[in-house]
Design a protein around this motif. Structure first.
Motif, PDB file in Angstrom:
ATOM      1  N   GLY A 278     -64.762  24.724 -61.902  1.00  0.00           N
ATOM      2  CA  GLY A 278     -65.363  24.527 -60.590  1.00  0.00           C
ATOM      3  C   GLY A 278     -65.920  25.776 -59.939  1.00  0.00           C
TER       4      GLY A 278
ATOM      5  N   GLU B 275     -67.390  17.449 -48.445  1.00  0.00           N
ATOM      6  CA  GLU B 275     -68.113  17.320 -49.707  1.00  0.00           C
ATOM      7  C   GLU B 275     -68.436  15.846 -49.993  1.00  0.00           C
TER       8      GLU B 275
ATOM      9  N   SER C 199     -57.642  19.946 -54.378  1.00  0.00           N
ATOM     10  CA  SER C 199     -57.855  18.508 -54.194  1.00  0.00           C
ATOM     11  C   SER C 199     -56.841  17.760 -55.066  1.00  0.00           C
TER      12      SER C 199
ATOM     13  N   GLU D 150     -58.475  20.694 -58.365  1.00  0.00           N
ATOM     14  CA  GLU D 150     -59.506  21.723 -58.217  1.00  0.00           C
ATOM     15  C   GLU D 150     -59.626  22.146 -56.749  1.00  0.00           C
TER      16      GLU D 150
ATOM     17  N   TYR E  24     -61.939  23.053 -53.932  1.00  0.00           N
ATOM     18  CA  TYR E  24     -63.373  22.882 -53.683  1.00  0.00           C
ATOM     19  C   TYR E  24     -63.908  23.989 -52.787  1.00  0.00           C
TER      20      TYR E  24
ATOM     21  N   THR F  56     -66.426  23.810 -50.942  1.00  0.00           N
ATOM     22  CA  THR F  56     -66.741  23.209 -49.637  1.00  0.00           C
ATOM     23  C   THR F  56     -65.509  23.172 -48.733  1.00  0.00           C
TER      24      THR F  56
END
Ligand code: G1P
Length: 293
Positions: A109, A193, A226, A230, A232, A234
């Motif tokens: 990511g 996101e 999350s 991962e 993020y 955002t």
């Protein structure tokens, strides 16, 4: 505020949407007319005064490094045949910028990729340019990432690129809530996101250009992963937004999505129409084609 002179380009993804070509050619090397998409991104950074560029690659991305390297065999053939024009094009690639590479070990990511930039950027602000988004500017318009850098240099706040989109396209992008400070500048207090269209905050979508300060690393580290595990990027921007440290900038220019096959093909046609050597032939061809359809 310090002038932004460094840029980071994450380029570690697999490019699965473009299989089978991406089995051996990385998606950043796919051309729009005769230039790899990555070169449009590098040229934008350079035109914005960001000549120190870190490209975050991964396995199977060797052709990116080769592209910006010295090509002695090719250059000597061009030199012997007296082909100055092509020789200049080839030479220009080696000297275009100071390009550094680091490999992201596992492509887990965007936020993880950005963490690899920490030793490169140190205490300085930097631009982040995502390779799938090509921003075309012309005339008096400044390069996309420079528009954001100017906003950062004035406000000292991380700034993301914003573009108005239709409701049907809301789920493709990060979406923001904020207060307009001027026609172009938005103070963001929330960013999410890829929401569903019915959950949108606005029609301002985030496009892959960001100018951030070194506090982004701390924000990424403070961001909980999350449910998929991962972190993020955002969400890290979301922390900055909550702390009143994030702006959006509705940039001037045309954006192409080189990560989507249909838009990638459209970009090829539009850039060909802007190329004096191809414009006439392409226009005639399109005209004849539309009469057949
Ligand atoms: C990425 C970002 C997203 C942003 C988009 C812009 O998504 O995660 O926030 O709106 O780029 O193109 P991707 O298109 O890689 O799924």
């Amino acid at each position: 505020m310090k002038r932004v002179t460094k840029a980071v380009i994450p380029a570690a993804g697999y490019g699965t949407r473009f299989l089978p070509i991406t089995k051996s050619v990385c998606k950043e090397m796919l051309p729009i007319v005769d230039k790899p998409t990555l070169l449009y991104i590098v040229e934008e950074a350079v035109a914005a005064g960001m000549r120190e560029i870190l490209i975050i690659t991964g396995r199977n991305k060797k052709n990116i490094e080769d592209f910006f390297d010295f090509t002695p065999e090719l250059d000597s053939v061009l030199e012997e045949s007296g082909n100055r024009e092509f020789l200049d094009i080839s030479k220009k690639m080696e000297n275009i910028a100071n390009i550094y590479f680091v490999r992201q070990k596992h492509p887990v990511g965007f936020a993880d990729a950005v963490m690899y930039a920490k030793p490169f950027t140190g205490d300085e602000p930097f631009g982040i340019l995502l390779g799938d988004d090509i921003i075309y500017t012309e005339g008096a318009q400044k390069p996309g990432i420079r528009q954001l850098a100017e906003s950062y240099e004035k406000t000292g706040k991380a700034t993301v690129a914003l573009m108005g989109v239709e409701d049907k396209d809301i789920p493709k992008y990060a979406n923001v809530r904020g207060r307009a400070l001027s026609d172009r500048l938005v103070e963001i207090d929330k960013i999410v996101e890829k929401p569903r269209a019915e959950d949108k905050f606005s029609n301002d979508a985030v496009i892959g250009r960001y100018v951030v300060g070194p506090d982004i690393y701390d924000a990424i580290e403070r961001t909980p992963p999350s449910p998929k595990g991962e972190v993020y990027f955002t969400d890290a921007l979301g922390l900055l937004a909550k702390e009143g440290a994030l702006n959006g900038y509705r940039f001037e220019g045309l954006r192409y999505d080189a990560g989507n096959k249909l838009d990638y093909l459209k970009a090829n046609i539009e850039f060909a129409l802007r190329d004096p050597a191809l414009a006439e032939g392409m226009r005639e061809y399109l005209f004849a084609l539309t009469r057949k359809l």
